[in-house]
Design a protein around this motif. Structure first.
Motif, PDB file in Angstrom:
ATOM      1  N   GLY A  16      70.791  22.496  48.678  1.00 57.11           N
ATOM      2  CA  GLY A  16      69.410  22.245  48.277  1.00 57.11           C
ATOM      3  C   GLY A  16      68.955  20.801  48.420  1.00 57.11           C
ATOM      4  O   GLY A  16      67.855  20.462  48.009  1.00 57.11           O
ATOM      5  N   ILE A  17      69.789  19.949  48.989  1.00 56.20           N
ATOM      6  CA  ILE A  17      69.419  18.553  49.227  1.00 56.20           C
ATOM      7  C   ILE A  17      69.477  18.305  50.725  1.00 56.20           C
ATOM      8  O   ILE A  17      70.408  18.736  51.397  1.00 56.20           O
ATOM      9  CB  ILE A  17      70.357  17.576  48.495  1.00 56.20           C
ATOM     10  N   ALA A  18      68.469  17.617  51.249  1.00 52.90           N
ATOM     11  CA  ALA A  18      68.436  17.306  52.674  1.00 52.90           C
ATOM     12  C   ALA A  18      68.210  15.819  52.872  1.00 52.90           C
ATOM     13  O   ALA A  18      67.417  15.201  52.154  1.00 52.90           O
ATOM     14  CB  ALA A  18      67.335  18.098  53.367  1.00 52.90           C
ATOM     15  N   LEU A  19      68.933  15.258  53.816  1.00 54.88           N
ATOM     16  CA  LEU A  19      68.681  13.898  54.270  1.00 54.88           C
ATOM     17  C   LEU A  19      68.022  14.015  55.634  1.00 54.88           C
ATOM     18  O   LEU A  19      68.615  14.570  56.572  1.00 54.88           O
ATOM     19  CB  LEU A  19      69.977  13.088  54.366  1.00 54.88           C
ATOM     20  N   ILE A  20      66.799  13.525  55.712  1.00 59.35           N
ATOM     21  CA  ILE A  20      66.040  13.570  56.955  1.00 59.35           C
ATOM     22  C   ILE A  20      66.048  12.153  57.537  1.00 59.35           C
ATOM     23  O   ILE A  20      65.492  11.231  56.933  1.00 59.35           O
ATOM     24  CB  ILE A  20      64.585  14.041  56.724  1.00 59.35           C
ATOM     25  N   ASP A  21      66.708  12.003  58.664  1.00 54.71           N
ATOM     26  CA  ASP A  21      66.736  10.710  59.338  1.00 54.71           C
ATOM     27  C   ASP A  21      65.547  10.626  60.281  1.00 54.71           C
ATOM     28  O   ASP A  21      65.221  11.597  60.976  1.00 54.71           O
ATOM     29  CB  ASP A  21      68.041  10.532  60.112  1.00 54.71           C
ATOM     30  N   VAL A  22      64.894   9.478  60.272  1.00 52.60           N
ATOM     31  CA  VAL A  22      63.743   9.249  61.139  1.00 52.60           C
ATOM     32  C   VAL A  22      63.894   7.895  61.821  1.00 52.60           C
ATOM     33  O   VAL A  22      64.650   7.034  61.371  1.00 52.60           O
ATOM     34  CB  VAL A  22      62.402   9.305  60.356  1.00 52.60           C
ATOM     35  N   ARG A  23      63.164   7.735  62.900  1.00 52.01           N
ATOM     36  CA  ARG A  23      63.102   6.457  63.606  1.00 52.01           C
ATOM     37  C   ARG A  23      61.682   5.932  63.476  1.00 52.01           C
ATOM     38  O   ARG A  23      60.715   6.642  63.711  1.00 52.01           O
ATOM     39  CB  ARG A  23      63.437   6.612  65.083  1.00 52.01           C
ATOM     40  N   VAL A  24      61.594   4.687  63.075  1.00 53.25           N
ATOM     41  CA  VAL A  24      60.327   3.951  63.071  1.00 53.25           C
ATOM     42  C   VAL A  24      60.520   2.874  64.117  1.00 53.25           C
ATOM     43  O   VAL A  24      61.165   1.858  63.858  1.00 53.25           O
ATOM     44  CB  VAL A  24      60.009   3.345  61.691  1.00 53.25           C
ATOM     45  N   GLY A  25      60.037   3.142  65.322  1.00 51.55           N
ATOM     46  CA  GLY A  25      60.374   2.249  66.423  1.00 51.55           C
ATOM     47  C   GLY A  25      61.883   2.328  66.657  1.00 51.55           C
ATOM     48  O   GLY A  25      62.445   3.400  66.799  1.00 51.55           O
ATOM     49  N   GLU A  26      62.547   1.177  66.630  1.00 48.77           N
ATOM     50  CA  GLU A  26      63.995   1.122  66.829  1.00 48.77           C
ATOM     51  C   GLU A  26      64.776   1.218  65.528  1.00 48.77           C
ATOM     52  O   GLU A  26      65.997   1.303  65.541  1.00 48.77           O
ATOM     53  CB  GLU A  26      64.364  -0.176  67.559  1.00 48.77           C
ATOM     54  N   LEU A  27      64.085   1.187  64.388  1.00 49.14           N
ATOM     55  CA  LEU A  27      64.749   1.159  63.085  1.00 49.14           C
ATOM     56  C   LEU A  27      64.929   2.568  62.542  1.00 49.14           C
ATOM     57  O   LEU A  27      64.002   3.373  62.559  1.00 49.14           O
ATOM     58  CB  LEU A  27      63.925   0.328  62.097  1.00 49.14           C
ATOM     59  N   GLY A  28      66.114   2.846  62.029  1.00 44.15           N
ATOM     60  CA  GLY A  28      66.379   4.126  61.401  1.00 44.15           C
ATOM     61  C   GLY A  28      66.113   4.067  59.909  1.00 44.15           C
ATOM     62  O   GLY A  28      66.426   3.073  59.257  1.00 44.15           O
ATOM     63  N   CYS A  29      65.530   5.121  59.364  1.00 45.18           N
ATOM     64  CA  CYS A  29      65.281   5.250  57.929  1.00 45.18           C
ATOM     65  C   CYS A  29      65.684   6.662  57.510  1.00 45.18           C
ATOM     66  O   CYS A  29      65.851   7.539  58.353  1.00 45.18           O
ATOM     67  CB  CYS A  29      63.805   5.020  57.601  1.00 45.18           C
ATOM     68  N   THR A  30      65.809   6.865  56.204  1.00 44.16           N
ATOM     69  CA  THR A  30      66.203   8.159  55.672  1.00 44.16           C
ATOM     70  C   THR A  30      65.331   8.530  54.484  1.00 44.16           C
ATOM     71  O   THR A  30      65.069   7.698  53.623  1.00 44.16           O
ATOM     72  CB  THR A  30      67.683   8.139  55.221  1.00 44.16           C
ATOM     73  N   ALA A  31      64.914   9.787  54.444  1.00 45.41           N
ATOM     74  CA  ALA A  31      64.213  10.354  53.294  1.00 45.41           C
ATOM     75  C   ALA A  31      65.087  11.463  52.723  1.00 45.41           C
ATOM     76  O   ALA A  31      65.666  12.247  53.473  1.00 45.41           O
ATOM     77  CB  ALA A  31      62.854  10.909  53.703  1.00 45.41           C
ATOM     78  N   MET A  32      65.193  11.509  51.395  1.00 43.82           N
ATOM     79  CA  MET A  32      65.945  12.578  50.732  1.00 43.82           C
ATOM     80  C   MET A  32      64.967  13.593  50.175  1.00 43.82           C
ATOM     81  O   MET A  32      64.041  13.236  49.452  1.00 43.82           O
ATOM     82  CB  MET A  32      66.794  12.013  49.587  1.00 43.82           C
TER      83      MET A  32
END
Length: 143
Positions: A16-32
């Protein structure tokens, strides 16, 4: 609310928990995300999203060294300070995207923040919100 355009680069989910990795330009970020039943269906790799986070959820660091558990570290430049008795709004520039942080005035003074300073904006993954265009009437958001 701070908003950055992003593209989904990966999804990891369990219990029931997801880590969504995204790219903002060249930088990686994560939303839970918590309680998202089918995160890989909703956020397929390559999907365009908006990464959003509140000004109050941003911590700032100068000359940060070493390891840290925060997944989202955005290199920024201070563009302006709006100091109040208790809180200071710090205007930032991440690449060409304007952002804001709302920190205590004591912290702003301790960091001796000034326009032109290089800082890192730090945001925990669980404080990141993903906005997607799902409905014809506007944005649908998930946190």
């Amino acid at each position: 609310m701070n908003r950055l355009p992003a593209i989904v680069s990966g999804v990891t989910a369990c219990d029931g928990i997801a880590l969504i990795d995204v790219r903002v330009g060249e930088l990686g970020c994560t939303a839970m995300l918590v309680g998202e039943p089918t995160p890989a269906d909703r956020y397929p790799v390559g999907r365009l999203v908006t990464l959003a986070f509140k000004e109050l959820e941003v911590s700032l660091a100068k000359r940060l060294s070493g390891e840290i558990s925060l997944r989202n570290r955005l290199p920024c430049r201070v563009t302006a300070l709006h100091q109040g008795a208790l809180l200071t709004r710090v205007d930032l520039l991440f690449g060409h995207y304007p952002l804001s942080a709302l920190i205590t005035s004591r912290s702003a003074q301790q960091l001796t923040l000034a326009p032109g300073d290089e800082v890192e904006a730090l945001i925990k993954a669980n404080e990141m919100t993903l906005l997607v265009e799902d409905t014809p009437n506007g944005a649908d958001h998930v946190r």
